[in-house]
Enzyme design. Structure first.
Site, short mmCIF file in Angstrom:
data_model
loop_
_atom_site.label_atom_id
_atom_site.label_comp_id
_atom_site.label_asym_id
_atom_site.label_seq_id
_atom_site.Cartn_x
_atom_site.Cartn_y
_atom_site.Cartn_z
N LYS A 1 -6.68 0.38 3.27
CA LYS A 1 -6.10 -0.97 3.41
C LYS A 1 -6.01 -1.24 4.91
O LYS A 1 -5.07 -0.83 5.58
CB LYS A 1 -4.72 -1.00 2.75
CG LYS A 1 -4.24 -2.38 2.29
CD LYS A 1 -4.14 -3.41 3.37
CE LYS A 1 -2.86 -3.33 4.16
NZ LYS A 1 -2.82 -4.31 5.28
N CYS B 1 0.17 3.10 20.68
CA CYS B 1 1.43 3.78 20.39
C CYS B 1 1.69 4.87 21.41
O CYS B 1 2.78 5.41 21.46
CB CYS B 1 1.42 4.34 18.98
SG CYS B 1 0.21 5.63 18.80
P1 NAD Z 1 2.71 -3.46 11.29
O1 NAD Z 1 3.82 -2.54 10.91
O2 NAD Z 1 3.00 -4.90 11.43
O3 NAD Z 1 1.51 -3.36 10.21
C1 NAD Z 1 0.99 -2.12 9.81
C2 NAD Z 1 0.49 -2.25 8.38
O4 NAD Z 1 1.59 -2.53 7.53
C3 NAD Z 1 -0.52 -3.35 8.17
O5 NAD Z 1 -1.57 -2.88 7.35
C4 NAD Z 1 0.27 -4.47 7.50
O6 NAD Z 1 -0.53 -5.19 6.58
C5 NAD Z 1 1.37 -3.73 6.79
N1 NAD Z 1 2.65 -4.45 6.77
C6 NAD Z 1 3.15 -5.24 7.76
N2 NAD Z 1 4.37 -5.69 7.41
C7 NAD Z 1 4.65 -5.19 6.20
C8 NAD Z 1 5.75 -5.30 5.31
N3 NAD Z 1 6.83 -6.03 5.62
N4 NAD Z 1 5.71 -4.64 4.13
C9 NAD Z 1 4.64 -3.89 3.81
N5 NAD Z 1 3.55 -3.76 4.61
C10 NAD Z 1 3.55 -4.40 5.78
O7 NAD Z 1 2.08 -2.86 12.63
P2 NAD Z 1 0.98 -3.52 13.59
O8 NAD Z 1 1.59 -4.66 14.30
O9 NAD Z 1 -0.29 -3.74 12.84
O10 NAD Z 1 0.73 -2.30 14.59
C11 NAD Z 1 1.51 -2.09 15.74
C12 NAD Z 1 2.56 -1.02 15.49
O11 NAD Z 1 1.94 0.18 15.06
C13 NAD Z 1 3.30 -0.66 16.77
O12 NAD Z 1 4.67 -0.52 16.48
C14 NAD Z 1 2.69 0.68 17.17
O13 NAD Z 1 3.53 1.51 17.94
C15 NAD Z 1 2.42 1.27 15.83
N6 NAD Z 1 1.42 2.32 15.91
C16 NAD Z 1 1.85 3.61 15.80
C17 NAD Z 1 0.95 4.64 15.90
C18 NAD Z 1 1.41 6.07 15.80
O14 NAD Z 1 0.57 6.95 15.78
N7 NAD Z 1 2.70 6.33 15.73
C19 NAD Z 1 -0.41 4.37 16.12
C20 NAD Z 1 -0.81 3.04 16.22
C21 NAD Z 1 0.12 2.01 16.11
#
Ligand code: NAD
Length: 488
Positions: A173, A281
């Protein structure tokens, strides 16, 4: 305009949803495609296909399963430039960054090719007279990955190659903000001729995630994204009996001691803060100088000013836009917050206009000095090209500040003192530590070790953890009756 589809049971099919959303180029707002926000029926179809595919895949010997990965490695290498261009178009990062991301993806495929050895079990003969005991690893079943926007080509590969090599079938996804890259990769992966149902892709957003968390056939979930969603996915997925690993957000501090090499430190720190426009991240966010700080401050300011911002496919551009207009607003608001809290702008990247890309979500490198350590900016993940510079008197204070934060993804130190580096490594509360390194990203054979609010779960992505995550152990105790022990 192309309407993106799902890949289910070896075929491209339309989503059951009629809600389509524009996928935008963050540098120009050009509409690249329309992505469906999938509904539960899409996930149900993918799960049914994956469940069916699993029956054949789990019985395919691991030595044969990895042959698909050898082929995949070559396919990804051959298509890396093309994939990287798609990453630039939909995520905004530069071509060099996108290409580097694919190198990391491919490393994980290579590492998973060692699965015939990695998946080996354990055997003890004669745990009692004539009785042997052994442990084998078997796949979980159907597994799924829910990915964020910031590494459209890499993050799925922290999990997918291991899942497949261990004998699981898979559902991807992608982030709805960057669905084109994985769509392209799955199209490329069709050349592998995997058995139907082994690999599936479902487009969507929140509703799709909820359907994944609820579907009984799905046994393992790998999530990467912001901490609030990671916590939700972990809680709900676990409550539904699934194995979940959920990587969350970050706020990565870097200590610069007075004995650090100024030129090297400044260059590495700047690359860490502004690489991928700060949307990593593992991006350095708060730079903490200890003691004397005039030279390092001047050097950081000069490097930040010289970093060229623009469209990622244009030559000598080193930094692209942030992902959305909302993201840009959020980062601007955080900068304002830092200033209200008493910080001072040393380099101001707001109001940046790029010729030919007037509608892009650009913020040029920004540096804010002297934000309060107990303020909102010091605690909040920015996920944009903003460096917060704070000056502290002692390493003890600096480590205390780091450990007071809620995240634990990465912490780094720059120094020429082995003793201080060792102390930092021992005391800093973060799962990935950099010593004279600006982005402490573990290579494929090591786990991606977030701590605290940066990770929910037990087993991390990559490395041996991936083998444990994607298998369940079965312990067998066995006795074969022979003439001589029949009396037992
Ligand atoms: P996000 O949490 O908005 O989205 C991530 C995924 O979750 C997407 O596929 C999205 O469709 C889904 N999603 C979003 N909101 C949701 C909800 N309310 N309920 C269920 N699913 C939901 O994150 P983003 O903006 O795409 O990515 C940035 C974030 O990811 C930053 O906080 C970054 O630090 C983090 N990140 C962490 C790592 C790590 O290894 N720890 C790596 C990359 C990114």
């Amino acid at each position: 305009m192309e309407k993106l589809q799902n890949y289910i049971n070896g075929r491209w099919v339309d989503s059951h949803s009629d809600h389509y959303v524009d996928v935008l180029n963050p540098a120009s707002q050009e509409v690249l495609a329309k992505v469906p926000y999938g509904i539960a029926q899409d996930v149900a179809d993918a799960a049914a296909a994956a469940h069916e595919g699993f029956q054949e895949w789990r019985n395919t010997p691991v030595s044969k399963r990895v042959q698909y990965l050898f082929k995949l490695k070559t396919l990804l290498e051959d298509n890396a430039d093309d994939i990287a261009r798609t990453i630039v178009l939909e995520s905004g990062k530069t071509f060099v960054e996108a290409r580097a991301e694919m190198v990391r993806a491919i490393e994980n495929v290579e590492n998973a090719c060692g699965m015939p050895t990695l998946i080996q079990g354990e055997f003890s003969e004669d745990i009692a007279k004539g009785i042997d005991e052994y442990m084998i690893r078997q796949p979980l079943g159907v597994c799924a990955c829910i990915a964020p926007f910031n590494f459209p080509g890499m993050i799925t590969f922290w999990f997918l190659p291991y899942a497949l090599a261990c004998g699981n079938s898979y559902i991807i996804k992608p982030s709805e903000k960057v669905p084109l890259t994985m769509t392209k990769i799955v199209r490329i992966m069709e050349q592998l001729d995997l058995p139907n149902g082994v690999l599936n892709l479902v487009q969507g957003a929140r509703e799709t995630v909820d359907a994944i968390l609820e579907h009984p056939v799905i046994k393992g979930i790998s999530f990467v994204g912001s901490s609030n969603v990671a916590r939700y996915v972990y809680a709900k997925g676990s409550a539904n009996g699934k194995r979940v690993q959920a990587q969350g957000g970050a706020k990565n501090p870097v200590i610069v001691l007075p004995d650090a090499d100024i030129e090297m430190t400044s260059q590495i720190v700047i690359d860490s803060v502004y690489g991928c426009a700060g949307q990593r991240c593992l991006a350095a966010s708060t730079i903490i100088t200890v003691g004397e700080h005039k030279d390092i401050t001047e050097s950081l300011v000069e490097s930040a000013r010289n970093r060229k911002t623009g469209f990622g496919l244009d030559s000598d551009v080193l930094m692209g836009p942030v992902i959305t207009a909302e993201s840009k607003n959020r980062v601007h608001n955080l900068i304002d917050k830092g200033l209200q809290e008493g910080g001072r702008v040393l380099v101001d990247g707001r109001n940046t206009k790029i010729d030919g890309y007037e509608n892009g979500n650009f913020i040029a490198p920004t540096i804010i000095e002297d934000i309060p350590l107990d303020g909102e900016l010091a605690a909040t993940e920015i996920f944009g090209p903003v460096l917060s510079l704070v000056h502290i008197n002692t390493i003890e204070e600096a480590i205390r500040f780091i450990n007071s934060g809620k995240y634990g993804n990465m912490a780094c130190i720059f120094t020429s003192s082995g003793l201080n580096a060792r102390r930092f490594r021992h005391e800093a509360e973060a799962g990935n530590i950099g010593i004279n390194i600006g982005v402490a990203a573990p290579v494929a054979q090591f786990p991606f070790s977030g701590w605290k609010d940066s990770f929910y779960g037990d087993l991390h992505g990559q490395g041996k953890h991936a083998v444990e995550f994607f298998t369940q152990t079965k312990v067998v105790i066995e006795r074969w009756l022979k003439e001589w022990n029949r009396k037992f």
